[in-house]
Scaffold this active site. Sequence first.
Site, PDB file in Angstrom:
ATOM      1  N   HIS A  17       0.841  -1.208   0.000  1.00  0.00           N
ATOM      2  CA  HIS A  17       0.000   0.000   0.000  1.00  0.00           C
ATOM      3  C   HIS A  17       0.873   1.254   0.000  1.00  0.00           C
ATOM      4  O   HIS A  17       0.541   2.254  -0.647  1.00  0.00           O
ATOM      5  CB  HIS A  17      -0.891   0.043   1.253  1.00  0.00           C
ATOM      6  CG  HIS A  17      -1.898  -1.060   1.322  1.00  0.00           C
ATOM      7  ND1 HIS A  17      -1.814  -2.086   2.217  1.00  0.00           N
ATOM      8  CD2 HIS A  17      -3.030  -1.275   0.613  1.00  0.00           C
ATOM      9  CE1 HIS A  17      -2.838  -2.901   2.065  1.00  0.00           C
ATOM     10  NE2 HIS A  17      -3.592  -2.432   1.094  1.00  0.00           N
ATOM     11  N   GLN A  26      -8.668  -7.747 -10.565  1.00  0.00           N
ATOM     12  CA  GLN A  26      -9.349  -6.549 -10.048  1.00  0.00           C
ATOM     13  C   GLN A  26      -8.948  -5.318 -10.865  1.00  0.00           C
ATOM     14  O   GLN A  26      -9.800  -4.513 -11.258  1.00  0.00           O
ATOM     15  CB  GLN A  26      -8.979  -6.352  -8.578  1.00  0.00           C
ATOM     16  CG  GLN A  26      -9.389  -4.999  -8.018  1.00  0.00           C
ATOM     17  CD  GLN A  26      -9.200  -4.898  -6.521  1.00  0.00           C
ATOM     18  OE1 GLN A  26      -9.968  -5.476  -5.768  1.00  0.00           O
ATOM     19  NE2 GLN A  26      -8.202  -4.155  -6.069  1.00  0.00           N
ATOM     20  N   LEU A  84       3.485  -9.201  -0.903  1.00  0.00           N
ATOM     21  CA  LEU A  84       2.887  -8.632   0.303  1.00  0.00           C
ATOM     22  C   LEU A  84       1.369  -8.669   0.204  1.00  0.00           C
ATOM     23  O   LEU A  84       0.801  -8.423  -0.858  1.00  0.00           O
ATOM     24  CB  LEU A  84       3.352  -7.197   0.491  1.00  0.00           C
ATOM     25  CG  LEU A  84       4.832  -7.018   0.791  1.00  0.00           C
ATOM     26  CD1 LEU A  84       5.122  -5.571   1.164  1.00  0.00           C
ATOM     27  CD2 LEU A  84       5.278  -7.919   1.922  1.00  0.00           C
ATOM     28  N   SER A  85       0.739  -8.986   1.324  1.00  0.00           N
ATOM     29  CA  SER A  85      -0.722  -9.035   1.378  1.00  0.00           C
ATOM     30  C   SER A  85      -1.134  -8.807   2.826  1.00  0.00           C
ATOM     31  O   SER A  85      -0.417  -9.209   3.756  1.00  0.00           O
ATOM     32  CB  SER A  85      -1.205 -10.424   0.936  1.00  0.00           C
ATOM     33  OG  SER A  85      -2.518 -10.645   1.388  1.00  0.00           O
TER      34      SER A  85
END
Length: 286
Positions: A38, A158, A189-190
């Site tokens: 993010h 998405q 990364l999640s």
Amino acid sequence: MVKVLRTVEELQRWRAQVRAAGRQVAFVPTMGSLHAGHLELMRAGRARVPAERGELVISIFVNPTQFNDANDLAAYPRDEAGDLALAAAEGVDVAFCPEPDALYPKGASTWVEVGGLDNHLCGASRPGHFRGVCTVVTKLWQLVAPDYGLFGRKDYQQLAILRRMHRDLFLCGEVVGVSTVREPDGLALSSRNVRLDPAARTQALAIPRFLDEVRARFEAGEREVEALLAGAGERLGAGEVHYVSAVDADDLQPVVRVEAPTLVALAVVFSGVRLIDNVLLEPGAS
Ligand code: PAF
């Protein structure tokens, strides 16, 4: 300090002021539980809209309509204070953190659905998931009216669906895709990674290993999908494979040979935690 806005009215007032001041907006929609992926989206937003020219905005909203499983929704990690501290360190100006009934007031019955791109990959096993994503992103986009909206390429389906929705609905601004951020050992990364116990965290490394092998086979000249993906079940080790597919990178329909940009994407569950990842194979690209 990040300015936290919680109601639609507050956000609308803020947007009107920004418009009147002639400032631009970069927008990173999130479900919170922020990680380095993010932060990379925020940096990409800031690079497009420097502080002197405009505002960097995030939303933190665990969108209930995109979960098919109530347990998954309940287990979704939440840490607003931690998220706001990370956002502040990235120079985020505004965080929109609504309650569910702010975005879905009583009686809300309008949905946004993109046809044709959700019948494979995650869409096949998560009916309604992308309808929920498209609906919430449309609401947020409508309110924030960004010049740039930034999304990770890890959720490639998405991103492809949101690009199509943005084009079809003539939404303002631009959809920007940002490269996947990985741990040093290769795991993408999640927000879900924090739910992996140490054993599952190690087992999950089978994902980047598998995708690296697919890329190596492709770079060695292999073009047949069957050969590229051969033995996927065993190669993904202890994981419960939801899907491993090769699809056209544009229309997301399955292919049997890699002749145009092709996405190899997968979803695998390790100890109850569903992880997704992908690799893009581009014939002709050096
Ligand atoms: O990618 C996500 O985190 C979510 O799907 C999004 C785009 C914030 C919509 O809820």
